[in-house]
Design a protein around this motif. Structure first.
Motif, PDB file in Angstrom:
ATOM      1  N   LEU A  66       0.922  -1.383  -0.017  1.00  0.00           N
ATOM      2  CA  LEU A  66      -0.009   0.071  -0.034  1.00  0.00           C
ATOM      3  C   LEU A  66       0.911   1.254  -0.148  1.00  0.00           C
ATOM      4  N   VAL A  67       0.617   1.972  -0.866  1.00  0.00           N
ATOM      5  CA  VAL A  67       1.446   3.237  -0.859  1.00  0.00           C
ATOM      6  C   VAL A  67       0.244   4.607  -0.700  1.00  0.00           C
ATOM      7  N   ILE A  68       0.711   5.140   0.173  1.00  0.00           N
ATOM      8  CA  ILE A  68      -0.549   6.202   0.938  1.00  0.00           C
ATOM      9  C   ILE A  68       0.318   7.792   0.582  1.00  0.00           C
ATOM     10  N   MET A  69      -0.500   8.403  -0.457  1.00  0.00           N
ATOM     11  CA  MET A  69       0.054   9.800  -0.748  1.00  0.00           C
ATOM     12  C   MET A  69      -0.696  10.753   0.228  1.00  0.00           C
ATOM     13  N   LEU A  70      -0.183  11.655   1.013  1.00  0.00           N
ATOM     14  CA  LEU A  70      -0.769  12.797   1.796  1.00  0.00           C
ATOM     15  C   LEU A  70      -0.381  13.936   1.313  1.00  0.00           C
ATOM     16  N   VAL A  71      -1.340  15.067   1.332  1.00  0.00           N
ATOM     17  CA  VAL A  71      -0.631  16.318   1.060  1.00  0.00           C
ATOM     18  C   VAL A  71      -0.803  17.065   2.464  1.00  0.00           C
ATOM     19  N   GLU A  72      -0.003  17.455   3.061  1.00  0.00           N
ATOM     20  CA  GLU A  72       0.048  18.016   4.386  1.00  0.00           C
ATOM     21  C   GLU A  72      -0.768  19.136   4.507  1.00  0.00           C
ATOM     22  N   ASP A  73      -1.854  19.460   5.457  1.00  0.00           N
ATOM     23  CA  ASP A  73      -2.495  20.336   5.733  1.00  0.00           C
ATOM     24  C   ASP A  73      -3.662  20.606   4.807  1.00  0.00           C
TER      25      ASP A  73
ATOM     26  N   ARG B 294      -5.726  12.587   0.736  1.00  0.00           N
ATOM     27  CA  ARG B 294      -5.200  11.166   0.922  1.00  0.00           C
ATOM     28  C   ARG B 294      -5.490  10.334  -0.227  1.00  0.00           C
ATOM     29  N   LEU B 295      -4.668   9.740  -0.729  1.00  0.00           N
ATOM     30  CA  LEU B 295      -4.721   8.646  -1.684  1.00  0.00           C
ATOM     31  C   LEU B 295      -4.004   7.463  -1.525  1.00  0.00           C
ATOM     32  N   GLU B 296      -4.720   6.319  -1.507  1.00  0.00           N
ATOM     33  CA  GLU B 296      -4.220   5.009  -1.329  1.00  0.00           C
ATOM     34  C   GLU B 296      -4.148   4.239  -2.512  1.00  0.00           C
ATOM     35  N   TYR B 297      -2.858   3.988  -2.899  1.00  0.00           N
ATOM     36  CA  TYR B 297      -2.611   2.994  -3.906  1.00  0.00           C
ATOM     37  C   TYR B 297      -2.448   1.536  -3.597  1.00  0.00           C
ATOM     38  N   HIS B 298      -2.922   0.734  -3.998  1.00  0.00           N
ATOM     39  CA  HIS B 298      -2.854  -1.038  -3.543  1.00  0.00           C
ATOM     40  C   HIS B 298      -2.339  -1.485  -4.666  1.00  0.00           C
ATOM     41  N   PHE B 299      -1.147  -2.288  -4.387  1.00  0.00           N
ATOM     42  CA  PHE B 299      -0.493  -3.001  -5.545  1.00  0.00           C
ATOM     43  C   PHE B 299      -0.529  -4.449  -4.821  1.00  0.00           C
ATOM     44  N   ASN B 300      -0.777  -5.421  -5.935  1.00  0.00           N
ATOM     45  CA  ASN B 300      -0.490  -6.762  -5.815  1.00  0.00           C
ATOM     46  C   ASN B 300       0.315  -7.534  -6.589  1.00  0.00           C
ATOM     47  N   LYS B 301       1.107  -8.339  -6.085  1.00  0.00           N
ATOM     48  CA  LYS B 301       2.291  -9.419  -6.645  1.00  0.00           C
ATOM     49  C   LYS B 301       1.517 -10.643  -7.005  1.00  0.00           C
ATOM     50  N   ILE B 302       1.611 -10.530  -8.585  1.00  0.00           N
ATOM     51  CA  ILE B 302       1.130 -11.796  -9.240  1.00  0.00           C
ATOM     52  C   ILE B 302       2.066 -12.565 -10.111  1.00  0.00           C
ATOM     53  N   GLU B 303       2.371 -13.602  -9.912  1.00  0.00           N
ATOM     54  CA  GLU B 303       3.528 -14.391 -10.717  1.00  0.00           C
ATOM     55  C   GLU B 303       4.793 -13.676 -10.773  1.00  0.00           C
ATOM     56  N   LYS B 304       5.124 -13.187  -9.515  1.00  0.00           N
ATOM     57  CA  LYS B 304       6.187 -12.554  -9.455  1.00  0.00           C
ATOM     58  C   LYS B 304       6.488 -11.119  -9.910  1.00  0.00           C
ATOM     59  N   LEU B 305       5.280 -10.557 -10.438  1.00  0.00           N
ATOM     60  CA  LEU B 305       5.186  -9.210 -10.809  1.00  0.00           C
ATOM     61  C   LEU B 305       4.061  -8.349 -10.198  1.00  0.00           C
ATOM     62  N   TRP B 306       4.428  -6.786  -9.824  1.00  0.00           N
ATOM     63  CA  TRP B 306       3.698  -6.247  -9.170  1.00  0.00           C
ATOM     64  C   TRP B 306       2.614  -5.459 -10.019  1.00  0.00           C
ATOM     65  N   PHE B 307       1.453  -5.225  -9.652  1.00  0.00           N
ATOM     66  CA  PHE B 307       0.142  -4.560 -10.517  1.00  0.00           C
ATOM     67  C   PHE B 307      -0.394  -3.575  -9.432  1.00  0.00           C
ATOM     68  N   LEU B 308      -0.748  -2.514 -10.204  1.00  0.00           N
ATOM     69  CA  LEU B 308      -1.926  -1.676  -9.433  1.00  0.00           C
ATOM     70  C   LEU B 308      -3.276  -2.269  -9.497  1.00  0.00           C
ATOM     71  N   SER B 309      -3.894  -2.540  -8.340  1.00  0.00           N
ATOM     72  CA  SER B 309      -4.836  -3.107  -8.181  1.00  0.00           C
ATOM     73  C   SER B 309      -6.151  -2.307  -7.883  1.00  0.00           C
ATOM     74  N   GLU B 310      -5.874  -1.029  -7.145  1.00  0.00           N
ATOM     75  CA  GLU B 310      -7.009  -0.183  -6.629  1.00  0.00           C
ATOM     76  C   GLU B 310      -6.308   1.088  -6.376  1.00  0.00           C
ATOM     77  N   ILE B 311      -7.284   1.985  -6.477  1.00  0.00           N
ATOM     78  CA  ILE B 311      -7.081   3.382  -5.757  1.00  0.00           C
ATOM     79  C   ILE B 311      -8.275   3.790  -4.791  1.00  0.00           C
TER      80      ILE B 311
END
Length: 132
Positions: free
Chosen positions: A99-106, A110-127
């Motif tokens: 999970l990569v969370i991006m915050l802009v202070e003050d 807040r955006l959350e990027y969800h990444f899944n590893k499938i067959e040894k490769l990473w993929f963006l699965s949800e925002i």
């Protein structure tokens, strides 16, 4: 829309996966640099959830297809907010989920990027946009 998504990886991706078990950091770096690579590493239809009402935790979910996808700057995001310092936090949920969370202070952004590893490769699965 279906909540199921199947992933078909190309022969090139399969060879890459066999050759190396890419680290998340290597993947994220390439994901930010190369739009074609980024688009090839998104699970479509991509689920995008936006918080509608903070008090009731009500949200709206849409699914976008490849043609509607726009590039995301995750490593070095450019903020349009003058005084907003962009903070990134990476969390390992499991060996195959990051999970990569991006915050802009003050600002409440807040955006959350969800990444899944499938067959040894990473993929963006949800925002998830949980900005308030």
């Amino acid at each position: 829309p279906s909540t199921h998504s199947s992933t078909t990886i190309s022969v090139e991706q399969a060879h890459t996966a066999i050759d190396s078990n890419e680290t998340f950091e290597e993947f994220l770096n390439q994901f930010n640099k190369d739009y074609n690579f980024q688009k090839s590493r998104v699970l479509f239809p991509l689920r995008i959830t936006t918080l509608i009402d903070f008090e009731t935790n009500k949200s709206d979910t849409i699914y976008i297809q490849s043609a509607e996808y726009q590039k995301h700057e995750i490593t070095y995001p450019k903020s349009n907010i003058v005084d907003g310092k962009v903070l990134l936090r990476s969390e390992t949920i499991s060996p195959n989920l990051r999970l990569v969370i991006m915050l802009v202070e003050d600002t409440g952004i807040r955006l959350e990027y969800h990444f899944n590893k499938i067959e040894k490769l990473w993929f963006l699965s949800e925002i998830k946009n949980t900005s308030t």
